[in-house]
Enzyme design. Structure first.
Site, PDB file in Angstrom:
ATOM      1  N   ARG A   1      -8.520   5.382   7.862  1.00 22.87           N
ATOM      2  CA  ARG A   1      -9.687   4.682   7.329  1.00 22.87           C
ATOM      3  C   ARG A   1     -10.629   4.147   8.404  1.00 22.87           C
ATOM      4  NH1 ARG A   1      -5.359   4.064   4.196  1.00 22.87           N
ATOM      5  NH2 ARG A   1      -4.698   2.285   5.403  1.00 22.87           N
TER       6      ARG A   1
ATOM      7  N   GLU B   1       6.362  -2.328   9.891  1.00 27.13           N
ATOM      8  CA  GLU B   1       7.269  -3.184   9.126  1.00 27.13           C
ATOM      9  C   GLU B   1       8.496  -2.399   8.680  1.00 27.13           C
ATOM     10  OE1 GLU B   1       3.790  -2.744   7.356  1.00 27.13           O
ATOM     11  OE2 GLU B   1       3.459  -3.604   9.328  1.00 27.13           O
TER      12      GLU B   1
END
Length: 119
Positions: A7, A44
Site C-alpha cells: 500500500r 507479530e
C-alpha cells in the site's frame, strides 16, 4: 521517496510527485530485477523481509519513507536500516494511519514521524 509494498505504492508516488522527487519501491523478496539489499524483520506472527535495489540510494541521499500504516514499527525500522546501509539518510517517515496502542513510534523514535490519523 521510498514506498513500502504493497500500500505504500499507492501513497508514496503521489507524495513524490507533489514534492517533485523520485520514487523508489521497497518490495518483497525476489520481485526486483536488479541487485538488491535485503532486511529481515519480525512481525507479530513471524518474520518477513524486504528488498531495495542497491543502486536506488546514493550516499547522503535524503529519503522520506512512506507507508499506509504504522503498527509495531518493525517494517519502518527495517526499511530505515536498508536506506542507511546504502549510505542514505532517513529524512522522515509518513504514514496514513498510526495504531498508537502498539507503540511502533517508540521503535523508530529517532526519526521525524508524521501520521495523518492516530488510533
Amino acid at each position: 521517496m521510498v514506498g513500502i509494498e504493497p500500500r505504500g505504492f499507492i501513497f508514496a508516488p503521489l507524495v513524490a510527485y507533489r514534492l517533485n522527487a523520485g520514487f523508489v519501491p521497497v518490495r518483497k523478496p525476489k520481485k526486483l530485477p536488479a541487485e538488491t539489499a535485503r532486511a529481515a524483520y519480525k512481525l507479530e506472527y513471524g518474520e518477513d523481509s524486504l528488498e531495495i535495489h542497491k543502486d536506488a540510494v546514493r550516499k547522503e541521499d535524503n529519503i522520506l519513507i512512506i507507508d499506509d500504516l504504522l503498527a509495531t514499527g518493525g517494517t519502518a525500522a527495517a526499511v530505515a536500516g536498508l536506506i542507511e546501509s546504502l549510505g542514505g539518510r532517513v529524512a522522515g517517515m509518513g504514514f496514513l494511519i498510526e495504531l498508537s496502542f502498539l507503540k511502533g513510534r517508540e521503535k523508530i523514535s529517532r526519526y521525524d514521524i508524521h501520521s495523518v490519523l492516530k488510533y
